[in-house]
Design a protein around this motif. Structure first.
Motif, PDB file in Angstrom:
ATOM      1  N   VAL A  11       0.853  -1.178   0.000  1.00 48.40           N
ATOM      2  CA  VAL A  11       0.000   0.000   0.000  1.00 48.40           C
ATOM      3  C   VAL A  11       0.886   1.225   0.000  1.00 48.40           C
ATOM      4  O   VAL A  11       1.850   1.278   0.782  1.00 48.40           O
ATOM      5  N   PRO A  12       0.613   2.210  -0.849  1.00 44.83           N
ATOM      6  CA  PRO A  12       1.412   3.441  -0.826  1.00 44.83           C
ATOM      7  C   PRO A  12       1.338   4.096   0.545  1.00 44.83           C
ATOM      8  O   PRO A  12       0.297   4.060   1.204  1.00 44.83           O
ATOM      9  N   PRO A  13       2.417   4.705   1.006  1.00 47.46           N
ATOM     10  CA  PRO A  13       2.439   5.298   2.354  1.00 47.46           C
ATOM     11  C   PRO A  13       1.374   6.346   2.563  1.00 47.46           C
ATOM     12  O   PRO A  13       0.798   6.434   3.616  1.00 47.46           O
ATOM     13  N   LEU A  14       1.077   7.166   1.552  1.00 44.66           N
ATOM     14  CA  LEU A  14       0.116   8.248   1.726  1.00 44.66           C
ATOM     15  C   LEU A  14      -1.327   7.750   1.814  1.00 44.66           C
ATOM     16  O   LEU A  14      -2.217   8.474   2.218  1.00 44.66           O
ATOM     17  N   ALA A  15      -1.611   6.524   1.409  1.00 44.85           N
ATOM     18  CA  ALA A  15      -2.989   5.999   1.415  1.00 44.85           C
ATOM     19  C   ALA A  15      -3.376   5.423   2.757  1.00 44.85           C
ATOM     20  O   ALA A  15      -4.537   5.151   3.000  1.00 44.85           O
ATOM     21  N   ARG A  16      -2.434   5.194   3.660  1.00 47.22           N
ATOM     22  CA  ARG A  16      -2.736   4.535   4.925  1.00 47.22           C
ATOM     23  C   ARG A  16      -3.652   5.338   5.850  1.00 47.22           C
ATOM     24  O   ARG A  16      -4.544   4.782   6.459  1.00 47.22           O
ATOM     25  N   PRO A  17      -3.502   6.653   6.021  1.00 46.01           N
ATOM     26  CA  PRO A  17      -4.370   7.383   6.960  1.00 46.01           C
ATOM     27  C   PRO A  17      -5.814   7.498   6.515  1.00 46.01           C
ATOM     28  O   PRO A  17      -6.657   7.892   7.296  1.00 46.01           O
ATOM     29  N   ALA A  18      -6.135   7.156   5.263  1.00 43.74           N
ATOM     30  CA  ALA A  18      -7.506   7.331   4.755  1.00 43.74           C
ATOM     31  C   ALA A  18      -8.544   6.593   5.585  1.00 43.74           C
ATOM     32  O   ALA A  18      -9.576   7.166   5.946  1.00 43.74           O
ATOM     33  N   PRO A  19      -8.350   5.284   5.912  1.00 44.46           N
ATOM     34  CA  PRO A  19      -9.371   4.603   6.733  1.00 44.46           C
ATOM     35  C   PRO A  19      -9.610   5.291   8.068  1.00 44.46           C
ATOM     36  O   PRO A  19     -10.736   5.379   8.542  1.00 44.46           O
ATOM     37  N   ALA A  20      -8.549   5.834   8.681  1.00 45.91           N
ATOM     38  CA  ALA A  20      -8.726   6.538   9.953  1.00 45.91           C
ATOM     39  C   ALA A  20      -9.575   7.783   9.758  1.00 45.91           C
ATOM     40  O   ALA A  20     -10.427   8.104  10.587  1.00 45.91           O
ATOM     41  N   ARG A  21      -9.374   8.507   8.667  1.00 37.77           N
ATOM     42  CA  ARG A  21     -10.175   9.689   8.396  1.00 37.77           C
ATOM     43  C   ARG A  21     -11.637   9.308   8.179  1.00 37.77           C
ATOM     44  O   ARG A  21     -12.547   9.984   8.648  1.00 37.77           O
ATOM     45  N   TRP A  22     -11.873   8.215   7.445  1.00 32.87           N
ATOM     46  CA  TRP A  22     -13.260   7.777   7.210  1.00 32.87           C
ATOM     47  C   TRP A  22     -13.942   7.360   8.510  1.00 32.87           C
ATOM     48  O   TRP A  22     -15.107   7.675   8.748  1.00 32.87           O
ATOM     49  N   ARG A  23     -13.202   6.656   9.367  1.00 34.17           N
ATOM     50  CA  ARG A  23     -13.791   6.243  10.640  1.00 34.17           C
ATOM     51  C   ARG A  23     -14.135   7.444  11.510  1.00 34.17           C
ATOM     52  O   ARG A  23     -15.187   7.492  12.144  1.00 34.17           O
ATOM     53  N   GLY A  24     -13.254   8.434  11.542  1.00 37.39           N
ATOM     54  CA  GLY A  24     -13.549   9.632  12.320  1.00 37.39           C
ATOM     55  C   GLY A  24     -14.751  10.386  11.776  1.00 37.39           C
ATOM     56  O   GLY A  24     -15.604  10.870  12.534  1.00 37.39           O
ATOM     57  N   TRP A  25     -14.839  10.452  10.435  1.00 32.78           N
ATOM     58  CA  TRP A  25     -15.968  11.154   9.814  1.00 32.78           C
ATOM     59  C   TRP A  25     -17.283  10.442  10.098  1.00 32.78           C
ATOM     60  O   TRP A  25     -18.290  11.073  10.442  1.00 32.78           O
ATOM     61  N   LEU A  26     -17.282   9.107   9.988  1.00 31.59           N
ATOM     62  CA  LEU A  26     -18.487   8.331  10.283  1.00 31.59           C
ATOM     63  C   LEU A  26     -18.845   8.403  11.765  1.00 31.59           C
ATOM     64  O   LEU A  26     -20.024   8.440  12.125  1.00 31.59           O
ATOM     65  N   GLY A  27     -17.828   8.430  12.627  1.00 32.76           N
ATOM     66  CA  GLY A  27     -18.105   8.539  14.055  1.00 32.76           C
ATOM     67  C   GLY A  27     -18.779   9.845  14.420  1.00 32.76           C
ATOM     68  O   GLY A  27     -19.642   9.888  15.290  1.00 32.76           O
ATOM     69  N   ARG A  28     -18.382  10.941  13.737  1.00 31.81           N
ATOM     70  CA  ARG A  28     -19.033  12.222  14.001  1.00 31.81           C
ATOM     71  C   ARG A  28     -20.424  12.298  13.384  1.00 31.81           C
ATOM     72  O   ARG A  28     -21.310  12.978  13.906  1.00 31.81           O
ATOM     73  N   LEU A  29     -20.622  11.608  12.260  1.00 33.60           N
ATOM     74  CA  LEU A  29     -21.904  11.677  11.566  1.00 33.60           C
ATOM     75  C   LEU A  29     -22.953  10.750  12.177  1.00 33.60           C
ATOM     76  O   LEU A  29     -24.150  11.057  12.155  1.00 33.60           O
ATOM     77  N   ALA A  30     -22.538   9.618  12.753  1.00 28.88           N
ATOM     78  CA  ALA A  30     -23.484   8.601  13.241  1.00 28.88           C
ATOM     79  C   ALA A  30     -24.476   9.142  14.264  1.00 28.88           C
ATOM     80  O   ALA A  30     -25.677   8.877  14.157  1.00 28.88           O
ATOM     81  N   PRO A  31     -24.038   9.913  15.287  1.00 23.99           N
ATOM     82  CA  PRO A  31     -25.038  10.436  16.246  1.00 23.99           C
ATOM     83  C   PRO A  31     -26.112  11.295  15.582  1.00 23.99           C
ATOM     84  O   PRO A  31     -27.275  11.239  15.965  1.00 23.99           O
ATOM     85  N   HIS A  32     -25.704  12.082  14.579  1.00 20.57           N
ATOM     86  CA  HIS A  32     -26.690  12.922  13.885  1.00 20.57           C
ATOM     87  C   HIS A  32     -27.670  12.072  13.087  1.00 20.57           C
ATOM     88  O   HIS A  32     -28.868  12.373  13.031  1.00 20.57           O
ATOM     89  N   LEU A  33     -27.181  10.990  12.474  1.00 15.77           N
ATOM     90  CA  LEU A  33     -28.063  10.103  11.711  1.00 15.77           C
ATOM     91  C   LEU A  33     -29.046   9.384  12.624  1.00 15.77           C
ATOM     92  O   LEU A  33     -30.181   9.107  12.235  1.00 15.77           O
ATOM     93  N   VAL A  34     -28.599   9.075  13.831  1.00 20.00           N
ATOM     94  CA  VAL A  34     -29.479   8.381  14.776  1.00 20.00           C
ATOM     95  C   VAL A  34     -30.505   9.341  15.378  1.00 20.00           C
ATOM     96  O   VAL A  34     -31.667   8.983  15.583  1.00 20.00           O
ATOM     97  N   LEU A  35     -30.100  10.585  15.646  1.00 20.24           N
ATOM     98  CA  LEU A  35     -30.951  11.521  16.379  1.00 20.24           C
ATOM     99  C   LEU A  35     -31.895  12.305  15.479  1.00 20.24           C
ATOM    100  O   LEU A  35     -33.105  12.356  15.736  1.00 20.24           O
ATOM    101  N   TRP A  36     -31.374  12.932  14.425  1.00 14.38           N
ATOM    102  CA  TRP A  36     -32.163  13.920  13.700  1.00 14.38           C
ATOM    103  C   TRP A  36     -33.292  13.360  12.844  1.00 14.38           C
ATOM    104  O   TRP A  36     -34.392  13.922  12.855  1.00 14.38           O
ATOM    105  N   PRO A  37     -33.108  12.271  12.087  1.00 12.43           N
ATOM    106  CA  PRO A  37     -34.248  11.781  11.280  1.00 12.43           C
ATOM    107  C   PRO A  37     -35.485  11.434  12.105  1.00 12.43           C
ATOM    108  O   PRO A  37     -36.587  11.899  11.784  1.00 12.43           O
TER     109      PRO A  37
END
Length: 316
Positions: A11-37
């Motif tokens: 795996v190219p070195p620069l591609a490794r942090p991407a999953p961590a960024r996606w997990r952080g983004w989903l972690g911040r979005l999940a409470p809003h998806l559960v609460l607001w709809p």
């Protein structure tokens, strides 16, 4: 990082942090998806049906909705009806009695439990348990207890006190107070929990200062504790007033609105107009007026809460 490490990982070195960024983004979005709809759906449901009921109240609808405009005719008819006048008179009696008795019992229980008694958690659970019981069950049980033929009066007379009378359930003058008793029994534990939380939040230094000045327990509660939990009193009064205005199933199960119209409340008038007499327009008008009664209680409370928050911000 050495080139060999990247080659081994594949795996190219620069591609490794991407999953961590996606997990952080989903972690911040999940409470809003559960609460607001669900919250938005609930708000849309309440607002849309409130608007539709208000519209129906200005139409001549009977068994089925009609969309001709009749203005305030339904409101005038409801306000001039004998049932509505009696229902609101009963609501004043029931509301005052229920709020005062529940508040007094809740405060008394909170003060007693605040004495750090043994098995405090057990007593709190016992006092809170009635709130977990449905109003239908409460009404049914109290209907048995207050029934002169099988309840308290029958039991006491069975012990030989033949002149004992406790027939409030069938007495037109006293029947409304049976609802007050049943309602206070169910809601006093709730008031107790709020008061106890307020009492336990009072600064311990105030207790110690009062004790140093020689104040006894009664004076400490009267001069120190109760003034500090003033906002709790207001919150309890507002919540209990809401309970009183919306009371339906308790009365339906306990007295059915009788004897006669002795325990008729506005909620029963709405039910009677809509579902028993088929007067949808008048029933909607009665429901809107009931909603306005709730707003009369809630809007001053919200205004007070906002004023108090601004005052604390200015002096904070």
């Amino acid at each position: 990082m050495p080139a060999g490490t990247a080659a081994v990982a594949g795996v190219p070195p620069l591609a490794r942090p991407a999953p961590a960024r996606w997990r952080g983004w989903l972690g911040r979005l999940a409470p809003h998806l559960v609460l607001w709809p669900p919250l938005l759906v609930s708000v849309l449901h309440v607002v849309s049906f409130t608007a539709y009921t208000t519209w129906i109240s200005f139409t001549p609808s009977t068994l089925l909705p009609e969309y001709d405009w009749v203005g305030v005719q339904n409101y005038v008819s409801v306000l001039n009806s004998r049932n509505w006048k009696i229902a609101y008179s009963n609501l004043v009696i029931y509301g005052c009695g229920f709020v005062l008795l529940t508040t007094a019992l809740g405060l008394l229980l909170a003060v007693l439990i605040d004495q750090r008694i043994r098995a405090e958690n057990l007593f709190r659970t016992i006092f809170l348990y009635p709130m977990a019981v449905s109003f239908v069950v409460t009404g049914t049980v109290w209907a048995w207890l207050l029934n002169p033929g099988i309840g308290i009066q029958h039991l006491v007379r069975g012990f030989g006190w033949a002149g004992f009378r406790f027939d409030w359930l069938v007495d037109r003058e006293m029947a409304i107070y049976t609802i007050v008793i049943a309602g206070a029994w169910q809601a006093s534990g709730f008031a107790m929990a709020l008061f106890l939380a307020g009492i336990r939040s009072v600064d311990a230094d105030l207790y110690r200062a009062a004790q140093i000045d020689g104040a006894g327990p009664w004076r400490i509660y009267r001069r120190v504790v109760l003034p500090c939990i003033g906002p709790i009193f207001i919150a309890v009064l507002v919540i209990l007033l809401q309970f009183a205005i919306k009371t339906f199933d308790l009365v339906r199960a306990l007295t059915g609105g009788g004897p006669g119209l002795a325990t008729q409340l506005p909620t029963l008038v709405v039910y009677d107009l809509m579902f028993q007499r088929g007067l949808l327009g008048r029933g909607a008008a009665a429901a809107v007026m009931l909603l306005l009664s709730l707003l009369v209680v809630l809007l001053p409370y919200f205004a007070y809460a906002r004023w108090r928050k601004r005052r604390e911000a200015r002096h904070g």
